[in-house]
Design an enzyme around this catalytic site. Structure first.
Site, PDB file in Angstrom:
ATOM      1  N   LYS A 190       0.814  -1.199   0.000  1.00 23.43           N
ATOM      2  CA  LYS A 190       0.000   0.000   0.000  1.00 23.43           C
ATOM      3  C   LYS A 190       0.857   1.262   0.000  1.00 23.43           C
ATOM      4  O   LYS A 190       0.404   2.340  -0.343  1.00 23.43           O
ATOM      5  CB  LYS A 190      -0.888   0.034   1.265  1.00 23.43           C
ATOM      6  CG  LYS A 190      -1.783  -1.143   1.457  1.00 23.43           C
ATOM      7  CD  LYS A 190      -2.493  -1.000   2.827  1.00 23.43           C
ATOM      8  CE  LYS A 190      -3.160  -2.294   3.193  1.00 23.43           C
ATOM      9  NZ  LYS A 190      -3.604  -2.278   4.622  1.00 23.43           N
ATOM     10  N   GLU A 228       7.926   2.640  -5.816  1.00 24.05           N
ATOM     11  CA  GLU A 228       7.984   2.128  -4.444  1.00 24.05           C
ATOM     12  C   GLU A 228       8.050   3.291  -3.461  1.00 24.05           C
ATOM     13  O   GLU A 228       8.560   4.364  -3.776  1.00 24.05           O
ATOM     14  CB  GLU A 228       9.257   1.274  -4.261  1.00 24.05           C
ATOM     15  CG  GLU A 228       8.993  -0.215  -4.163  1.00 24.05           C
ATOM     16  CD  GLU A 228       8.356  -0.641  -2.835  1.00 24.05           C
ATOM     17  OE1 GLU A 228       7.554   0.121  -2.259  1.00 24.05           O
ATOM     18  OE2 GLU A 228       8.646  -1.743  -2.390  1.00 24.05           O
ATOM     19  N   ASP A 229       7.560   3.040  -2.257  1.00 21.93           N
ATOM     20  CA  ASP A 229       7.675   4.051  -1.214  1.00 21.93           C
ATOM     21  C   ASP A 229       9.106   4.120  -0.688  1.00 21.93           C
ATOM     22  O   ASP A 229       9.737   5.172  -0.682  1.00 21.93           O
ATOM     23  CB  ASP A 229       6.694   3.757  -0.068  1.00 21.93           C
ATOM     24  CG  ASP A 229       6.726   2.290   0.399  1.00 21.93           C
ATOM     25  OD1 ASP A 229       7.556   1.503  -0.107  1.00 21.93           O
ATOM     26  OD2 ASP A 229       5.924   1.949   1.282  1.00 21.93           O
ATOM     27  N   VAL A 244      12.967   1.805  -0.045  1.00 21.11           N
ATOM     28  CA  VAL A 244      13.813   0.631  -0.257  1.00 21.11           C
ATOM     29  C   VAL A 244      14.709   0.483   0.965  1.00 21.11           C
ATOM     30  O   VAL A 244      15.472   1.388   1.302  1.00 21.11           O
ATOM     31  CB  VAL A 244      14.657   0.757  -1.542  1.00 21.11           C
ATOM     32  CG1 VAL A 244      15.569  -0.467  -1.701  1.00 21.11           C
ATOM     33  CG2 VAL A 244      13.753   0.897  -2.758  1.00 21.11           C
ATOM     34  N   ASP A 245      14.552  -0.660   1.621  1.00 25.26           N
ATOM     35  CA  ASP A 245      15.284  -0.914   2.867  1.00 25.26           C
ATOM     36  C   ASP A 245      16.391  -1.929   2.552  1.00 25.26           C
ATOM     37  O   ASP A 245      17.480  -1.550   2.131  1.00 25.26           O
ATOM     38  CB  ASP A 245      14.257  -1.422   3.889  1.00 25.26           C
ATOM     39  CG  ASP A 245      14.815  -1.648   5.282  1.00 25.26           C
ATOM     40  OD1 ASP A 245      16.018  -1.421   5.486  1.00 25.26           O
ATOM     41  OD2 ASP A 245      14.059  -2.055   6.182  1.00 25.26           O
ATOM     42  N   GLY A 270      16.251  -3.997   0.063  1.00 21.65           N
ATOM     43  CA  GLY A 270      16.269  -4.109  -1.393  1.00 21.65           C
ATOM     44  C   GLY A 270      15.640  -5.396  -1.913  1.00 21.65           C
ATOM     45  O   GLY A 270      15.426  -5.550  -3.109  1.00 21.65           O
ATOM     46  N   THR A 278      12.555  -6.540  -1.706  1.00 21.67           N
ATOM     47  CA  THR A 278      11.249  -6.363  -2.352  1.00 21.67           C
ATOM     48  C   THR A 278      11.412  -5.842  -3.775  1.00 21.67           C
ATOM     49  O   THR A 278      10.830  -6.384  -4.717  1.00 21.67           O
ATOM     50  CB  THR A 278      10.374  -5.378  -1.536  1.00 21.67           C
ATOM     51  OG1 THR A 278      10.280  -5.857  -0.197  1.00 21.67           O
ATOM     52  CG2 THR A 278       8.981  -5.251  -2.135  1.00 21.67           C
ATOM     53  N   LYS A 307      16.982   3.539   2.458  1.00 22.40           N
ATOM     54  CA  LYS A 307      17.829   3.448   3.649  1.00 22.40           C
ATOM     55  C   LYS A 307      19.182   2.920   3.191  1.00 22.40           C
ATOM     56  O   LYS A 307      19.390   1.702   3.109  1.00 22.40           O
ATOM     57  CB  LYS A 307      17.203   2.498   4.663  1.00 22.40           C
ATOM     58  CG  LYS A 307      15.897   3.005   5.246  1.00 22.40           C
ATOM     59  CD  LYS A 307      15.403   2.053   6.318  1.00 22.40           C
ATOM     60  CE  LYS A 307      14.029   2.467   6.786  1.00 22.40           C
ATOM     61  NZ  LYS A 307      13.457   1.490   7.737  1.00 22.40           N
ATOM     62  N   ASP A 340       3.753   3.359   6.783  1.00 20.80           N
ATOM     63  CA  ASP A 340       3.064   3.082   8.047  1.00 20.80           C
ATOM     64  C   ASP A 340       3.962   2.407   9.065  1.00 20.80           C
ATOM     65  O   ASP A 340       5.025   1.887   8.735  1.00 20.80           O
ATOM     66  CB  ASP A 340       1.890   2.132   7.789  1.00 20.80           C
ATOM     67  CG  ASP A 340       2.380   0.694   7.534  1.00 20.80           C
ATOM     68  OD1 ASP A 340       3.252   0.524   6.666  1.00 20.80           O
ATOM     69  OD2 ASP A 340       1.906  -0.223   8.220  1.00 20.80           O
TER      70      ASP A 340
HETATM   71  P1  IMP Z   1      12.922  -4.210   1.691  1.00 14.38           P
HETATM   72  O1  IMP Z   1      12.477  -5.443   0.966  1.00 14.38           O
HETATM   73  O2  IMP Z   1      13.702  -4.547   2.934  1.00 14.38           O
HETATM   74  O3  IMP Z   1      13.662  -3.240   0.823  1.00 14.38           O
HETATM   75  O4  IMP Z   1      11.619  -3.553   2.259  1.00 14.38           O
HETATM   76  C1  IMP Z   1      10.878  -2.711   1.555  1.00 14.38           C
HETATM   77  C2  IMP Z   1       9.485  -2.587   2.133  1.00 14.38           C
HETATM   78  O5  IMP Z   1       9.469  -2.611   3.560  1.00 14.38           O
HETATM   79  C3  IMP Z   1       8.941  -1.259   1.744  1.00 14.38           C
HETATM   80  O6  IMP Z   1       8.241  -1.341   0.539  1.00 14.38           O
HETATM   81  C4  IMP Z   1       8.039  -0.914   2.914  1.00 14.38           C
HETATM   82  O7  IMP Z   1       6.754  -1.442   2.682  1.00 14.38           O
HETATM   83  C5  IMP Z   1       8.643  -1.600   4.085  1.00 14.38           C
HETATM   84  N1  IMP Z   1       9.484  -0.672   4.887  1.00 14.38           N
HETATM   85  C6  IMP Z   1      10.839  -0.716   5.037  1.00 14.38           C
HETATM   86  N2  IMP Z   1      11.278   0.260   5.848  1.00 14.38           N
HETATM   87  C7  IMP Z   1      10.179   0.952   6.223  1.00 14.38           C
HETATM   88  C8  IMP Z   1       9.973   2.108   7.079  1.00 14.38           C
HETATM   89  O8  IMP Z   1      10.893   2.705   7.657  1.00 14.38           O
HETATM   90  N3  IMP Z   1       8.683   2.519   7.219  1.00 14.38           N
HETATM   91  C9  IMP Z   1       7.641   1.908   6.605  1.00 14.38           C
HETATM   92  N4  IMP Z   1       7.787   0.840   5.805  1.00 14.38           N
HETATM   93  C10 IMP Z   1       9.040   0.356   5.606  1.00 14.38           C
HETATM   94 MG    MG Z   2       6.377  -0.991   0.185  1.00 13.45          MG
END
Ligand code: IMP
Ligand code: MG
Length: 178
Positions: A43, A99-100, A102-103, A105, A107, A131, A159
C-alpha cells in the site's frame, strides 16, 4: 501507541519539491516512449504515486501490485510474496515500478524480476526514500527521492502497523516516545 506526532524528517515542502524534480526527469526521459505504465506497490506507494503521476507531462497509465514481506513487524524477513499482480497487459510497455521505500532491497529486486516475466519493453524503478545503510542486495533505483538513515519512518504512505500513512510529511517516532 502514543498520541505524539512523529518528528519531522522530511517536510511536506521538501517532499513536494523533490517529487516535482523527479517528475520533470521522468517526463524528459520517457518523452519519446509510448506506453509508460506506472506500477505502484501497495500500500505504501499510493500517495507518492498519486503525486508523482499527476506531475508528469507525458501520457501514462497506472497499475498496482501488492506484496507482503514484513507482516506487521518491522524486521525484514527477506521473503517476498506477491499478493496481487497487475491487471492490465504490460507486455511491450515501459514499466516504471513506484515504491515508497527501499530498505534491504529484497522487495524491489523481486518486483523487477516479476515485472520482467511479463515481457515489458523496459523496467525502471522509482522510490521516494532509500535506507542506504540497510542494503542487502544490489538493486538500481533510477529515480530516487532521498537517502535516509536506518530508522523506521512513517507518513506520506508509509506506516507502522497501519498507522500514520496519511501524514503529509515523513517522520519518525522517537524511541523515548514509543
Ligand atoms: P525491503 O524489501 O527490505 O527493501 O523492504 C521494503 C518494504 O518494507 C517497503 O516497501 C516498505 O513497505 C517496508 N518498509 C521498510 N522500511 C520501512 C519504514 O521505515 N517505514 C515503513 N515501511 C518500511
Ligand atoms: Mg512498500
Amino acid at each position: 501507541m502514543n498520541n505524539k506526532s512523529p518528528e519531522v524528517l522530511l517536510s511536506e515542502e521538501e517532499i513536494q519539491a523533490r517529487v516535482l524534480e523527479l517528475a520533470a526527469k521522468i517526463s524528459a526521459d520517457y518523452e519519446d516512449a509510448d506506453d509508460l505504465v506506472m506500477v505502484g506497490v501497495l500500500k505504501g506507494s499510493f500517495i507518492f504515486l498519486a503525486d508523482l503521476s499527476r506531475r508528469l507531462s507525458i501520457p501514462r497509465t497506472i497499475e498496482f501490485i501488492a506484496v507482503s514481506s514484513y507482516g506487521n513487524g518491522s524486521v525484514s524477513s527477506g521473503a517476498v510474496r506477491l499478493v496481487m499482480d497487475v491487471r492490465g497487459n504490460i507486455e511491450g510497455k515501459h514499466v516504471l515500478i513506484v515504491e515508497d521505500i527501499v530498505d534491504t532491497g529484497h522487495t524491489l529486486k523481486y518486483l523487477i524480476g516479476m515485472m520482467k516475466s511479463h515481457r515489458p519493453a523496459s523496467v525502471k524503478t522509482a522510490a521516494l526514500v532509500r535506507k542506504a545503510e540497510s542494503a542487502e542486495v544490489d538493486v538500481t533505483i533510477d529515480y530516487l527521492g532521498f537517502d535516509i538513515g536506518d530508522e523506521w519512518v512513517v507518513g506520506y504512505g508509509l506506516d507502522f502497523a497501519e498507522q500514520n500513512r496519511t501524514l503529509p510529511y515523513i517522520g519518525f517516532i522517537k524511541p523515548t516516545d514509543a
